[in-house]
Design a protein around this motif. Structure first.
Motif, mmCIF file in Angstrom:
data_model
loop_
_atom_site.group_PDB
_atom_site.id
_atom_site.type_symbol
_atom_site.label_atom_id
_atom_site.label_comp_id
_atom_site.label_asym_id
_atom_site.label_seq_id
_atom_site.Cartn_x
_atom_site.Cartn_y
_atom_site.Cartn_z
ATOM 1 N N ALA A 249 -25.225 21.115 22.938
ATOM 2 C CA ALA A 249 -26.617 20.776 22.620
ATOM 3 C C ALA A 249 -27.583 21.552 23.506
ATOM 4 O O ALA A 249 -28.622 22.053 23.042
ATOM 5 N N ARG A 250 -27.252 21.695 24.783
ATOM 6 C CA ARG A 250 -28.114 22.444 25.694
ATOM 7 C C ARG A 250 -28.149 23.928 25.342
ATOM 8 O O ARG A 250 -29.217 24.550 25.315
ATOM 9 N N VAL A 251 -26.986 24.505 25.072
ATOM 10 C CA VAL A 251 -26.928 25.933 24.736
ATOM 11 C C VAL A 251 -27.664 26.208 23.435
ATOM 12 O O VAL A 251 -28.397 27.193 23.320
ATOM 13 N N LYS A 252 -27.492 25.320 22.464
ATOM 14 C CA LYS A 252 -28.172 25.513 21.180
ATOM 15 C C LYS A 252 -29.682 25.379 21.343
ATOM 16 O O LYS A 252 -30.451 26.139 20.735
ATOM 17 N N ALA A 253 -30.120 24.414 22.164
ATOM 18 C CA ALA A 253 -31.558 24.268 22.405
ATOM 19 C C ALA A 253 -32.115 25.499 23.124
ATOM 20 O O ALA A 253 -33.218 25.970 22.802
ATOM 21 N N ARG A 254 -31.362 26.033 24.077
ATOM 22 C CA ARG A 254 -31.797 27.229 24.787
ATOM 23 C C ARG A 254 -31.869 28.433 23.841
ATOM 24 O O ARG A 254 -32.796 29.234 23.918
ATOM 25 N N GLU A 255 -30.900 28.528 22.941
ATOM 26 C CA GLU A 255 -30.915 29.619 21.972
ATOM 27 C C GLU A 255 -32.115 29.476 21.036
ATOM 28 O O GLU A 255 -32.791 30.459 20.705
ATOM 29 N N GLY A 256 -32.394 28.229 20.610
ATOM 30 C CA GLY A 256 -33.536 28.009 19.739
ATOM 31 C C GLY A 256 -34.849 28.369 20.419
ATOM 32 O O GLY A 256 -35.746 28.960 19.805
#
Length: 271
Positions: A249-256
């Motif tokens: 969830a953190r990595v995906k939010a950072r990518e977004g």
């Protein structure tokens, strides 16, 4: 005869055969575990499945190292996984514990392992050429892989071998514990939960030597007293599952956030 005039050598290069041979070996070792289970040699049966998992973990790396990857190898690997980590654990757990459940419920529950393994690998093969795979792109896996699923499902046997006769000696208790474990693992295998893959794990440079030392000590302990160590591996993997969900969830939010910033700046974000 000059070089350009030499006839082309026909046949399959050996580098493409070696990883497939390792995959077939994993299949045979996994099925040999069923033979040991039929004979009541439970420790050998579980050891065979564990060895099949080790072989399954290295065949793909051998293929990439020798540049012998192929679609045939990928399909063979899936068939081997279904056999070694779906069919073999199903029969081992049924013969060891689930047959003691009333009626035919034990066999139905045992089938959950094989069905979940087959469905997971079918999903993997169907998505192998898909462009949009968010979990894979960020280094994560979707659901727990087949070898890990087999390892988790066999955890009650590790505990029994380690703590016998104080743990799971009663057939009814053993069957109940194995039934619950099997159903939970089957759900995790077909779920869409992100789980850690090697691409998602990072190690600080300062921890390289301690990590290598820990691997060596773990290998020594595994050969000396395997059942406590395999129990520990299963426990650590299970504990890491919610951390994998949070990490993804953190990595995906950072990518977004990176994509949004790039779009606002007029920069085309990477696919």
């Amino acid at each position: 005869m000059s070089g350009p005039d030499l006839p082309r050598r026909r046949g399959i290069p050996l580098r493409a055969v070696v990883p497939n041979a390792v995959t077939v070996l994993a299949l045979c070792v996994g099925l040999t575990g069923v033979r040991f289970a039929i004979g009541g040699e439970w420790e050998k049966a579980v050891g065979a499945v564990v060895l099949a998992a080790v072989l399954d973990g290295i065949d793909g790396r051998i293929a990439r190292l020798l540049k012998g990857t192929s679609r045939f190898g990928a399909e063979l690997d899936s068939l081997s996984d279904v056999t070694a980590f779906g069919v073999a654990p199903t029969l081992i757990m049924y013969l060891w514990a689930l047959q003691h459940l009333p009626g035919r419920f034990g066999w139905v529950i045992a089938l959950a392992q094989a069905i979940a393994c087959a469905l997971r690998l079918a999903r993997f093969n169907a998505q192998i050429d898909a462009v949009d795979q968010p979990h894979k792109r960020l280094g994560y896996m979707t659901g727990i892989p087949a070898p890990a699923g087999a390892g988790l499902a066999l955890t009650p046997l590790y505990l029994h071998f380690w703590l016998a006769p104080a743990f799971l000696d009663d057939p009814a208790t053993r069957a109940s514990v194995v039934a619950v474990t099997t159903l939970i693992v089957a759900f995790l295998m077909v779920s869409n939960l992100p789980t850690f893959g090697f691409g998602a794990l990072r190690l600080r440079a300062a921890w390289r030597l301690p990590a290598l030392a820990a691997v060596g000590l773990f290998a020594g302990a595994l050969f000396t007293d395997p059942w406590p160590m395999l129990t520990l591996v299963s426990a650590v993997y299970a504990v890491l599952l919610p951390f994998a969900v949070r990490s993804y969830a953190r990595v995906k939010a950072r990518e977004g956030a990176t994509r949004t910033t790039a779009r606002d700046d007029g920069i085309q974000p990477p696919p």
